[in-house]
Design an enzyme around this catalytic site. Structure first.
Site, mmCIF file in Angstrom:
data_model
loop_
_atom_site.group_PDB
_atom_site.id
_atom_site.type_symbol
_atom_site.label_atom_id
_atom_site.label_comp_id
_atom_site.label_asym_id
_atom_site.label_seq_id
_atom_site.Cartn_x
_atom_site.Cartn_y
_atom_site.Cartn_z
ATOM 1 C CG PHE A 88 68.482 0.219 38.793
ATOM 2 C CD1 PHE A 88 69.286 -0.021 39.909
ATOM 3 C CD2 PHE A 88 68.580 -0.662 37.717
ATOM 4 C CE1 PHE A 88 70.163 -1.091 39.950
ATOM 5 C CE2 PHE A 88 69.454 -1.734 37.745
ATOM 6 C CZ PHE A 88 70.245 -1.954 38.861
ATOM 7 C CB CYS A 89 70.915 5.458 40.439
ATOM 8 S SG CYS A 89 69.718 6.812 40.457
ATOM 9 C CB THR A 90 71.269 5.336 45.490
ATOM 10 O OG1 THR A 90 72.531 4.785 45.174
ATOM 11 C CG2 THR A 90 70.972 5.134 46.973
ATOM 12 N N GLY A 102 67.354 7.718 42.450
ATOM 13 C CA GLY A 102 66.711 8.180 41.225
ATOM 14 C C GLY A 102 67.339 9.370 40.551
ATOM 15 C CB ILE A 112 67.833 0.855 44.982
ATOM 16 C CG1 ILE A 112 68.495 0.519 43.642
ATOM 17 C CG2 ILE A 112 67.842 -0.364 45.895
ATOM 18 C CD1 ILE A 112 69.996 0.263 43.754
#
Length: 322
Positions: A222-224, A226, A251
């Site tokens: 996961f990241c900010t 995608g 997220i």
């Protein structure tokens, strides 16, 4: 809402200021009792900016022509932010007045390969970017690894709601944070595996040292928003990880659809807002002017934090220079 706001509003909006006699309740009480009504009026008076974060890995051509058209549209509409164009796709992070934001998305969706472009939307009462840039790059997210093609060979995605369901059930899954270390300081999923990255280009090297047992277990990157996982997850697949998923929309999509359950802290964003909470609202976090470390509200109360001079993380080096 402060008393000053109520008084200013009652003085500014004639209909909000009643004719009071000595037998009436105080004006302050009257204004306070109509807080919801005044808040609604206040929101109408304040400028609202629509913040768009959207990307799509797709084969794009005529990049210079598209760059010129987008630059003209965005500048004329008073937008600010960054649009990256590349043969591999587009990455859009801009803020604009709502109508202008809608026109931009409608225009982009007239391009056949971007017809299903899906943005993540949030609002702010100020413009979080300094200028408008439309750039042509080799990659829309710098990675530097050949053979990774998210447009043609993406890793499987898990939706925000599906991930929440897995976590609610206590399902055995490793959450792998693909963001930089300074981002994870402000918040991440509970028990997530974080990496000491200064830049996303370091991910391939750091990922090579992940525990070997993870190769046989479910891993969700996961990241900010995608986009980084679009490259991180396929890289892990190529490295032999058998059950790799990427959190669709990152997220921000999780916050939008599921709130803050299973997440601890806030989400760092790359603009003046610095961080958003689970309601996609600014948190009051700040960046240290000297070392650029994200600071929570509590850290800004630390006596070692002096705006534009030092913070708890760089105070020692500042003191030694003195």
């Amino acid at each position: 809402m402060s008393e000053r706001f109520y008084v200013a509003l009652s003085q500014t909006i004639p209909c909000a200021r009643p004719r009071l006699s000595s037998s009436h309740v105080s004006e302050r009480f009257y204004v306070a009792s109509r807080e919801k009504e005044f808040c609604a009026i206040f929101r109408q008076l304040m400028p609202v900016f629509t913040n768009i974060a959207a990307y799509k890995f797709a084969s794009l051509g005529d990049l210079k022509e598209l760059q010129a058209a987008l630059r003209t549209m965005c500048v004329e509409a008073g937008m600010r932010g960054t649009i990256l164009l590349s043969p591999e796709g587009i990455n859009v992070v801009v803020a604009a007045e709502p109508d202008a934001a809608g026109r931009l998305l409608n225009y982009l969706r007239t391009i056949p390969v971007l017809a299903d472009l899906t943005p993540k939307i949030s609002e702010s009462d100020h413009q979080p970017f300094n200028r408008m840039l439309v750039k042509i790059k080799k990659e829309i997210i710098a990675f530097g690894v050949s053979g990774i093609d998210p447009g043609r060979c993406p890793a499987p995605k898990v939706s925000a709601r599906q991930l929440k369901e897995w976590l609610d059930q206590g399902r055995s899954v490793t959450l792998l944070d693909a963001r930089n270390a300074y981002e994870t300081r402000l918040g991440t999923f509970r028990d997530a595996y974080t990496l000491e990255l200064d830049h996303f280009r370091e991910f391939p090297i750091v990922a090579a040292s992940l525990p070997r047992h993870l190769k046989d277990e479910p891993v969700v990157t996961f990241c900010t928003g995608g986009i980084r996982c679009e490259k991180a997850a396929p890289l892990l697949q190529k490295a032999g990880f058998a059950q790799v998923f990427q959190l669709d929309g990152g997220i921000l999509r999780y916050f939008e659809e599921c709130g803050g359950e299973h997440f601890e802290g806030d989400c760092f964003v790359f603009d003046k807002r610095v961080a958003l909470d689970a309601s996609l609202r600014e948190t009051g976090a700040a960046l240290c002017f000297v070392c650029q470390t994200p600071l929570t509200c509590a850290e800004q109360e630390d006596p070692r934090y002096v705006e534009s001079i030092s913070c708890p993380h760089c105070h020692a080096s500042f003191s030694s220079r003195e």
